[in-house]
Design an enzyme around this catalytic site. Structure first.
Site, PDB file in Angstrom:
ATOM      1  N   SER A  65       0.826  -1.213   0.000  1.00 31.05           N
ATOM      2  CA  SER A  65       0.000   0.000   0.000  1.00 31.05           C
ATOM      3  C   SER A  65       0.860   1.263   0.000  1.00 31.05           C
ATOM      4  CB  SER A  65      -0.903   0.025   1.230  1.00 31.05           C
ATOM      5  OG  SER A  65      -1.583  -1.194   1.361  1.00 31.05           O
TER       6      SER A  65
HETATM    7  N1  SAH Z   1      -0.818  -5.002   3.934  1.00 26.35           N
HETATM    8  C1  SAH Z   1       0.016  -5.351   2.808  1.00 26.35           C
HETATM    9  C2  SAH Z   1      -0.619  -5.048   1.481  1.00 26.35           C
HETATM   10  C3  SAH Z   1      -1.716  -5.969   1.205  1.00 26.35           C
HETATM   11  S1  SAH Z   1      -2.184  -6.239  -0.475  1.00 26.35           S
HETATM   12  C4  SAH Z   1       1.390  -4.720   2.905  1.00 26.35           C
HETATM   13  O1  SAH Z   1       1.674  -4.020   3.888  1.00 26.35           O
HETATM   14  O2  SAH Z   1       2.212  -4.966   2.007  1.00 26.35           O
HETATM   15  C5  SAH Z   1      -3.598  -7.244  -0.105  1.00 26.35           C
HETATM   16  C6  SAH Z   1      -3.277  -8.639   0.342  1.00 26.35           C
HETATM   17  O3  SAH Z   1      -4.509  -9.239   0.732  1.00 26.35           O
HETATM   18  C7  SAH Z   1      -2.701  -9.510  -0.749  1.00 26.35           C
HETATM   19  O4  SAH Z   1      -1.449 -10.004  -0.376  1.00 26.35           O
HETATM   20  C8  SAH Z   1      -3.727 -10.636  -0.906  1.00 26.35           C
HETATM   21  O5  SAH Z   1      -3.149 -11.902  -1.154  1.00 26.35           O
HETATM   22  C9  SAH Z   1      -4.411 -10.606   0.441  1.00 26.35           C
HETATM   23  N2  SAH Z   1      -5.746 -11.197   0.482  1.00 26.35           N
HETATM   24  C10 SAH Z   1      -6.776 -11.058  -0.383  1.00 26.35           C
HETATM   25  N3  SAH Z   1      -7.840 -11.782   0.016  1.00 26.35           N
HETATM   26  C11 SAH Z   1      -7.482 -12.395   1.189  1.00 26.35           C
HETATM   27  C12 SAH Z   1      -8.133 -13.289   2.085  1.00 26.35           C
HETATM   28  N4  SAH Z   1      -9.389 -13.731   1.916  1.00 26.35           N
HETATM   29  N5  SAH Z   1      -7.448 -13.706   3.173  1.00 26.35           N
HETATM   30  C13 SAH Z   1      -6.182 -13.318   3.396  1.00 26.35           C
HETATM   31  N6  SAH Z   1      -5.512 -12.473   2.575  1.00 26.35           N
HETATM   32  C14 SAH Z   1      -6.149 -12.016   1.489  1.00 26.35           C
END
Ligand code: SAH
Length: 220
Positions: free
Chosen positions: A68
């Site tokens: 992000s």
């Molecule tokens: N917080 C992260 C950015 C997240 S991007 C950082 O600091 O880098 C969003 C993430 O959510 C992705 O890695 C994706 O794989 C995850 N995601 C999407 N759906 C999900 C689910 N149902 N359970 C767990 N993770 C999920």
């Protein structure tokens, strides 16, 4: 915070600009700012894009996901009003950057991602940073983490159509959750949910753009 060229003047300048971008987007909580100053974003971004780590923009990471934008990380962290005794759940470990910042502020952080590879890589970063209060797990975060509930704070870093019911149920009374909500990629709002004795309060914070929250586990 160090960059590849290792020029201390350029590093100090980048760091100042990074903190300035956070403040100018409304990140004013001193504890959040110092946690973000402490955790270097560059190691969480592998490859070419690491050079852009101090710019206020989302960047690509493995498994087609994104780390992000720092100002959004700051605003979401600030909205949770984390206390030193808090137990926090993050859904969407991604690179692990957000979890590392949460771990500087809270007693205990649980973070889950549906991609095993991202969880493994994030664990390596937590080890390297000596962050021992984070537990990273591969699991479908739409179900929350019932065995560790209730949570004082929950942060969802992928966009849901609605705040998932199991996450609402796993929030402690008095707890806060932030979650991007939207029907499409283009229109999403960051929602702050506060659980009261009598129910849930919803507040819309700002427009955001996150990858979707998907059910089930990923391929890698
Ligand atoms: N917080 C992260 C950015 C997240 S991007 C950082 O600091 O880098 C969003 C993430 O959510 C992705 O890695 C994706 O794989 C995850 N995601 C999407 N759906 C999900 C689910 N149902 N359970 C767990 N993770 C999920």
């Amino acid at each position: 915070m160090t960059t590849r060229d290792g020029d201390p003047g350029a590093d100090a300048e980048r760091k100042m600009q990074f903190l300035f971008a956070l403040r100018s987007h409304g990140v004013t909580d001193p504890r959040v700012l110092s946690a973000m100053e402490e955790v270097d974003r560059a190691p969480f971004i592998r490859g070419l894009f690491a050079e852009r780590a101090y710019e206020d923009m989302p960047l690509p990471i493995a498994c087609g996901q994104t780390i992000s934008q720092p100002s959004v990380v700051g605003i979401m962290t600030q909205a949770l009003k984390i206390q030193p005794r808090d137990k926090v759940l993050e859904v969407g470990t991604g690179s692990g950057y957000q979890a590392a910042i949460l771990a500087k502020l809270a007693r205990r952080v649980y973070t889950v991602d549906r991609h095993r590879r991202l969880v493994h890589e994030a664990r390596e970063h937590f080890e390297a940073l000596d962050l021992h209060n984070i537990t990273a797990m591969t699991s479908d975060g739409t179900r929350g983490l019932p065995e560790q509930a209730p949570f004082d704070k929950i942060m969802v870093t992928a966009a849901a159509e609605d705040p998932p019911g199991p996450l609402l149920a796993q929030l402690a009374i008095g707890g806060i959750m932030v979650v991007p909500v939207g029907q499409s990629d283009a229109v999403q709002s960051l929602i702050k949910v506060t659980r009261r004795d009598t129910g849930y309060d919803y507040e819309e914070l700002l427009p955001v753009r996150f990858v979707p929250l998907l059910e089930g586990l990923g391929q890698e």
